[in-house]
Design a protein around this motif. Structure first.
Motif, PDB file in Angstrom:
ATOM      1  N   ASN A  60       0.939  -1.217  -0.049  1.00 31.32           N
ATOM      2  CA  ASN A  60       0.423  -0.003   0.260  1.00 31.32           C
ATOM      3  C   ASN A  60       0.757   1.167  -0.146  1.00 31.32           C
ATOM      4  O   ASN A  60       1.996   1.267   0.445  1.00 31.32           O
ATOM      5  CB  ASN A  60      -0.601   0.054   1.348  1.00 31.32           C
ATOM      6  CG  ASN A  60      -1.644  -0.706   1.042  1.00 31.32           C
ATOM      7  OD1 ASN A  60      -2.767  -1.502   0.400  1.00 31.32           O
ATOM      8  ND2 ASN A  60      -2.658  -1.422   1.965  1.00 31.32           N
ATOM      9  N   ASN A  61       0.193   2.234  -0.972  1.00 31.31           N
ATOM     10  CA  ASN A  61       1.391   3.661  -0.548  1.00 31.31           C
ATOM     11  C   ASN A  61       1.568   4.414   0.678  1.00 31.31           C
ATOM     12  O   ASN A  61       0.350   5.303   0.663  1.00 31.31           O
ATOM     13  CB  ASN A  61       0.614   4.058  -2.164  1.00 31.31           C
ATOM     14  CG  ASN A  61       1.781   5.200  -2.979  1.00 31.31           C
ATOM     15  OD1 ASN A  61       3.313   5.346  -2.436  1.00 31.31           O
ATOM     16  ND2 ASN A  61       0.988   6.442  -3.467  1.00 31.31           N
ATOM     17  N   TYR A  62       2.724   3.815   1.076  1.00 33.37           N
ATOM     18  CA  TYR A  62       2.622   4.765   2.297  1.00 33.37           C
ATOM     19  C   TYR A  62       4.489   4.847   2.133  1.00 33.37           C
ATOM     20  O   TYR A  62       4.990   4.100   1.979  1.00 33.37           O
ATOM     21  CB  TYR A  62       2.482   3.875   3.779  1.00 33.37           C
ATOM     22  CG  TYR A  62       0.643   4.137   3.257  1.00 33.37           C
ATOM     23  CD1 TYR A  62      -0.021   5.582   4.024  1.00 33.37           C
ATOM     24  CD2 TYR A  62       0.764   3.279   3.412  1.00 33.37           C
ATOM     25  CE1 TYR A  62      -0.976   5.337   3.496  1.00 33.37           C
ATOM     26  CE2 TYR A  62      -1.003   2.786   3.661  1.00 33.37           C
ATOM     27  CZ  TYR A  62      -2.049   4.092   3.993  1.00 33.37           C
ATOM     28  OH  TYR A  62      -3.226   4.180   3.836  1.00 33.37           O
ATOM     29  N   GLN A  63       4.897   5.924   2.100  1.00 38.87           N
ATOM     30  CA  GLN A  63       6.462   6.471   2.438  1.00 38.87           C
ATOM     31  C   GLN A  63       7.264   5.109   3.511  1.00 38.87           C
ATOM     32  O   GLN A  63       8.189   4.064   3.006  1.00 38.87           O
ATOM     33  CB  GLN A  63       7.100   7.166   3.175  1.00 38.87           C
ATOM     34  CG  GLN A  63       6.757   8.223   2.507  1.00 38.87           C
ATOM     35  CD  GLN A  63       6.695   9.463   3.104  1.00 38.87           C
ATOM     36  OE1 GLN A  63       6.326   9.876   3.778  1.00 38.87           O
ATOM     37  NE2 GLN A  63       6.827  10.886   1.833  1.00 38.87           N
ATOM     38  N   GLY A  64       6.767   4.421   4.137  1.00 34.57           N
ATOM     39  CA  GLY A  64       7.490   3.827   5.712  1.00 34.57           C
ATOM     40  C   GLY A  64       6.937   1.887   4.359  1.00 34.57           C
ATOM     41  O   GLY A  64       8.429   1.955   4.777  1.00 34.57           O
ATOM     42  N   ASP A  65       6.357   2.061   4.377  1.00 34.98           N
ATOM     43  CA  ASP A  65       6.096   1.052   3.533  1.00 34.98           C
ATOM     44  C   ASP A  65       6.581   0.761   2.215  1.00 34.98           C
ATOM     45  O   ASP A  65       7.631  -0.068   1.959  1.00 34.98           O
ATOM     46  CB  ASP A  65       4.208   0.275   3.761  1.00 34.98           C
ATOM     47  CG  ASP A  65       3.882   0.484   4.734  1.00 34.98           C
ATOM     48  OD1 ASP A  65       4.567  -0.910   4.983  1.00 34.98           O
ATOM     49  OD2 ASP A  65       3.117   0.766   5.188  1.00 34.98           O
ATOM     50  N   ARG A  66       6.740   1.296   1.286  1.00 35.88           N
ATOM     51  CA  ARG A  66       7.357   1.948   0.194  1.00 35.88           C
ATOM     52  C   ARG A  66       9.179   1.402   0.913  1.00 35.88           C
ATOM     53  O   ARG A  66       9.408   0.711  -0.308  1.00 35.88           O
ATOM     54  CB  ARG A  66       7.025   3.363  -1.005  1.00 35.88           C
ATOM     55  CG  ARG A  66       5.973   3.538  -0.982  1.00 35.88           C
ATOM     56  CD  ARG A  66       5.278   1.938  -1.934  1.00 35.88           C
ATOM     57  NE  ARG A  66       6.517   1.966  -3.348  1.00 35.88           N
ATOM     58  CZ  ARG A  66       5.682   3.550  -4.532  1.00 35.88           C
ATOM     59  NH1 ARG A  66       4.716   4.046  -4.359  1.00 35.88           N
ATOM     60  NH2 ARG A  66       6.886   3.736  -5.558  1.00 35.88           N
ATOM     61  N   MET A  67       9.762   2.308   1.663  1.00 35.78           N
ATOM     62  CA  MET A  67      11.207   2.262   1.620  1.00 35.78           C
ATOM     63  C   MET A  67      11.459   1.142   2.401  1.00 35.78           C
ATOM     64  O   MET A  67      12.550   1.078   1.743  1.00 35.78           O
ATOM     65  CB  MET A  67      11.606   3.474   2.711  1.00 35.78           C
ATOM     66  CG  MET A  67      11.022   5.096   1.614  1.00 35.78           C
ATOM     67  SD  MET A  67      12.065   6.161   2.197  1.00 35.78           S
ATOM     68  CE  MET A  67      11.290   6.654   3.796  1.00 35.78           C
ATOM     69  N   GLY A  68      10.550   0.876   3.404  1.00 31.49           N
ATOM     70  CA  GLY A  68      11.129  -0.349   3.979  1.00 31.49           C
ATOM     71  C   GLY A  68      11.548  -2.605   2.650  1.00 31.49           C
ATOM     72  O   GLY A  68      11.519  -2.537   2.855  1.00 31.49           O
ATOM     73  N   TRP A  69      10.290  -2.004   1.622  1.00 31.81           N
ATOM     74  CA  TRP A  69      10.122  -2.788   0.720  1.00 31.81           C
ATOM     75  C   TRP A  69      10.686  -2.545  -0.016  1.00 31.81           C
ATOM     76  O   TRP A  69      11.368  -3.697  -0.499  1.00 31.81           O
ATOM     77  CB  TRP A  69       8.518  -3.310   0.502  1.00 31.81           C
ATOM     78  CG  TRP A  69       7.980  -4.056   1.780  1.00 31.81           C
ATOM     79  CD1 TRP A  69       6.852  -3.371   2.233  1.00 31.81           C
ATOM     80  CD2 TRP A  69       7.198  -5.252   1.780  1.00 31.81           C
ATOM     81  NE1 TRP A  69       6.471  -4.067   3.448  1.00 31.81           N
ATOM     82  CE2 TRP A  69       6.174  -4.805   2.308  1.00 31.81           C
ATOM     83  CE3 TRP A  69       7.493  -6.625   0.939  1.00 31.81           C
ATOM     84  CZ2 TRP A  69       5.750  -6.443   3.246  1.00 31.81           C
ATOM     85  CZ3 TRP A  69       7.049  -7.914   0.976  1.00 31.81           C
ATOM     86  CH2 TRP A  69       5.818  -7.615   2.474  1.00 31.81           C
ATOM     87  N   ASP A  70      11.092  -1.632  -0.470  1.00 30.73           N
ATOM     88  CA  ASP A  70      11.847  -1.627  -1.548  1.00 30.73           C
ATOM     89  C   ASP A  70      13.479  -2.020  -1.081  1.00 30.73           C
ATOM     90  O   ASP A  70      14.093  -2.891  -2.307  1.00 30.73           O
ATOM     91  CB  ASP A  70      11.825  -0.291  -2.270  1.00 30.73           C
ATOM     92  CG  ASP A  70      10.728   0.022  -3.103  1.00 30.73           C
ATOM     93  OD1 ASP A  70      10.234  -0.152  -3.334  1.00 30.73           O
ATOM     94  OD2 ASP A  70      10.660   1.063  -3.271  1.00 30.73           O
ATOM     95  N   MET A  71      13.501  -0.937   0.352  1.00 27.37           N
ATOM     96  CA  MET A  71      15.139  -2.110   1.135  1.00 27.37           C
ATOM     97  C   MET A  71      15.311  -3.620   1.047  1.00 27.37           C
ATOM     98  O   MET A  71      16.153  -4.094   0.446  1.00 27.37           O
ATOM     99  CB  MET A  71      15.618  -1.473   1.802  1.00 27.37           C
ATOM    100  CG  MET A  71      15.440  -0.029   1.910  1.00 27.37           C
ATOM    101  SD  MET A  71      16.616   0.673   3.726  1.00 27.37           S
ATOM    102  CE  MET A  71      18.064  -0.089   3.621  1.00 27.37           C
ATOM    103  N   ALA A  72      13.805  -4.866   1.136  1.00 32.56           N
ATOM    104  CA  ALA A  72      14.094  -5.425   1.348  1.00 32.56           C
ATOM    105  C   ALA A  72      14.130  -6.200  -0.078  1.00 32.56           C
ATOM    106  O   ALA A  72      15.052  -7.161   0.047  1.00 32.56           O
ATOM    107  CB  ALA A  72      12.664  -6.010   2.426  1.00 32.56           C
TER     108      ALA A  72
END
Lengths: 213, 331
Positions: B105-117
């Motif tokens: 879901n489009n939230y900054q914290g989720d986007r960054m965490g998932w992108d890194m992982a």
């Protein structure tokens, strides 16, 4: 001294931890001038977690060590600093795969990879008055030393000077990215806390690798 | 704060433990990384579909794990993105030769965490693809987003890609389907009350007895405006117009219609709201092929609801009607 081993990388990370912890209040105060004042505390929390887990960190390779640091920093550092600093360590770790030691040319390539990763993650560009501007100046200085005699101590000393000069130059800029940008022109005539942190870390690292005469 | 809790710091883990005790045959729990996964996952003949976000939105996402839906969910604390190392563990645990699709879901914290992982997982040779969900028409940017928020429309993306994954479709095909669904699903929510994260101990925001937050986010983010409470039909009308007018949905469309409770609204009121939404569909000549009334994506105990419309075609209709079995519902 022309190559860095895992032991040297450990020294560098340990030094970064010390700087983050020793300057916590100073970094937060700088951030408080225009930002939300939590940069020092966020950074200290993340790097302190590295120190807490220091004995158990994966030391099978430079790459594994950097990736483990990346995971800790990303998970433990608050705000946007976690993913950004974590990305730098991650790109460094992925780029260092299969390397038992690093030359200055390697270091330049890995630093550029780290910066590219941070730009992709956070959307900042050079000139936005972020820590990327300090890292870029430092990397250019390392490149110049690599092209000259390849001496690691000289490279770190030059990198620290270049980062400090860039931080001073950027003081008069208006921040265009991150929390400081919300204050517009108020960010002029203040130091960017990320750039100051990079400079302090490079200065401390430089003293760990004295230039032999 | 008055809640059914023992210790605020055990809120998420005790909820997960209860879920596992209630579903011993179908679900598994990797406790040290907050991962709930299907007992038969990963299966080597299918793509694994995974998602994770902050807790507090249940049944999203740990209770959307099951046959025909998610293979695994990895939540963080209440309203906090999962830590990156948990996500990396989830990628490793769910790795299959056909790869992993992760929904974010489009939230900054989720986007960054998932992108890194995802970068970390790919560096280890795990093949992953991503579909981002941003169905909320309330506001264009929000407290935790650049761009629109991802809310209850998320269910339809999970349902479609989950069904297609079950049929053995490959990763590229699942990405196409996921993006297609996100392109035709729109939502909007509103609140009658705030909600209280257990660790915070006090409400994120408060509304007076006669106040509503129109366009609220599922973490209590501000919406379009604060307003006075009105008759339910008027509230549904405003939200229906905003949602239906956004795609836009047009005469003759076949649709799925969801009235989603935000956690503190009784099912009776949800059906009262559904009544008006269904009548508006009839007025507009939109044919409701599938309907969903209940809780799919919540904000703890917030009183409020959201409305979601999805435009269906033959492909999506088949995927929506495909069998699925999750703890809260059998389709």
């Amino acid at each position: 001294m022309n190559t860095l081993t895992l032991a040297d990388i450990e020294t560098i990370v340990d030094t970064m931890v010390s700087v983050a912890l020793a300057h916590e209040d100073e970094f937060s105060q700088l951030d408080g001038l225009c930002g939300d004042g939590d940069f020092g505390a966020s950074l200290a929390t993340g790097f302190d977690a590295i120190r807490t887990q220091w004995a158990e960190l994966d030391r099978t390779s430079i790459s594994a060590f950097a990736l483990k640091c990346s995971t800790i920093i990303t998970s433990k550092t608050g705000g946007c600093s976690g993913p950004l600093w974590g990305t730098a360590f991650m790109r460094f770790g992925i780029g260092a795969r299969g390397r038992e030691s690093l030359s200055l040319a390697d270091l330049v390539a890995l630093s550029q990879a780290a910066q590219a990763g941070m730009m992709a993650r956070g959307g900042a560009k050079l000139g936005d008055k972020t820590l990327l501007d300090a890292m870029d100046a430092a990397t250019t200085a390392i490149q110049q030393t690599a092209d000259a005699d390849g001496s690691i101590p000289r490279a770190f000393a030059a990198a620290a000077r270049a980062s400090a000069a860039a931080t001073e130059t950027a003081k008069s800029w208006t921040a265009r990215r991150g929390r400081q940008s919300f204050t517009g022109n108020r960010s002029r005539d203040t130091y960017d806390p990320g750039m100051v942190a990079v400079t302090k870390m490079l200065e401390a690292v430089s003293t760990c690798f004295p230039i032999s005469t | 704060m008055k809640k059914f809790i023992n210790d605020p710091t055990h809120f998420v883990s005790e909820m997960m433990e209860g879920l596992i005790l209630a579903n011993p045959d179908t679900l598994r729990w990797k406790k040290d990384s907050n991962i709930i996964y299907r007992a038969d996952a990963p299966r080597h003949d299918k793509v694994s579909v995974i998602q994770g976000s902050g807790s507090g939105h249940e049944p999203a996402h740990i209770m959307a794990v099951g046959k025909g839906m998610l293979d695994a969910a990895v939540p963080g604390n209440v309203f906090a993105a999962p830590p990156m190392d948990y996500i990396v563990e989830c990628f490793k645990l769910m790795n299959t030769p056909k790869g992993i699709l992760h929904l974010v879901n489009n939230y900054q914290g989720d986007r960054m965490g998932w992108d890194m992982a995802r970068e970390m997982a790919e560096a280890e040779g795990i093949r992953t693809e991503l579909v981002v969900i941003d169905d909320d028409v309330s506001v264009e940017n929000s407290t935790y987003t650049v761009g629109r928020r991802g809310v209850a429309g998320n269910f339809f993306v999970i349902k479609a890609v989950g069904a297609a994954a079950e049929q053995g479709e490959d990763l590229d095909e699942l990405v196409r389907i996921g993006k297609k669904v996100n392109g035709v699903v729109r939502s909007m929510g509103m609140a009658l009350t705030g909600c209280t994260p257990p660790a915070k101990g006090e409400p994120i925001f408060t509304l007076a007895d006669d106040e509503i937050e129109m366009g609220v986010g599922i973490h209590g983010e501000p919406g379009r405006r604060r307003d006075k409470i009105k008759p339910a039909d008027q509230l549904v009308e405003e939200m229906f117009e905003a949602v239906a007018g956004d795609l836009p949905f047009s005469k003759g469309d076949r649709i799925g219609l969801m009235i989603n409770g935000l956690g503190g609204t009784p099912i009776s009121e949800l059906y009262l709201l559904y009544r008006k939404a269904a009548l508006l569909c009839r007025d507009r000549d939109l044919t409701v092929v599938q309907n969903y009334v209940g809780e799919y994506c919540t904000a703890l105990e917030m009183a409020g609801y959201s409305i979601t419309l999805i435009r269906l075609d033959d492909e999506l209709e088949t995927l929506m009607k495909a069998p699925a079995e999750i703890p809260i519902r059998t389709f």
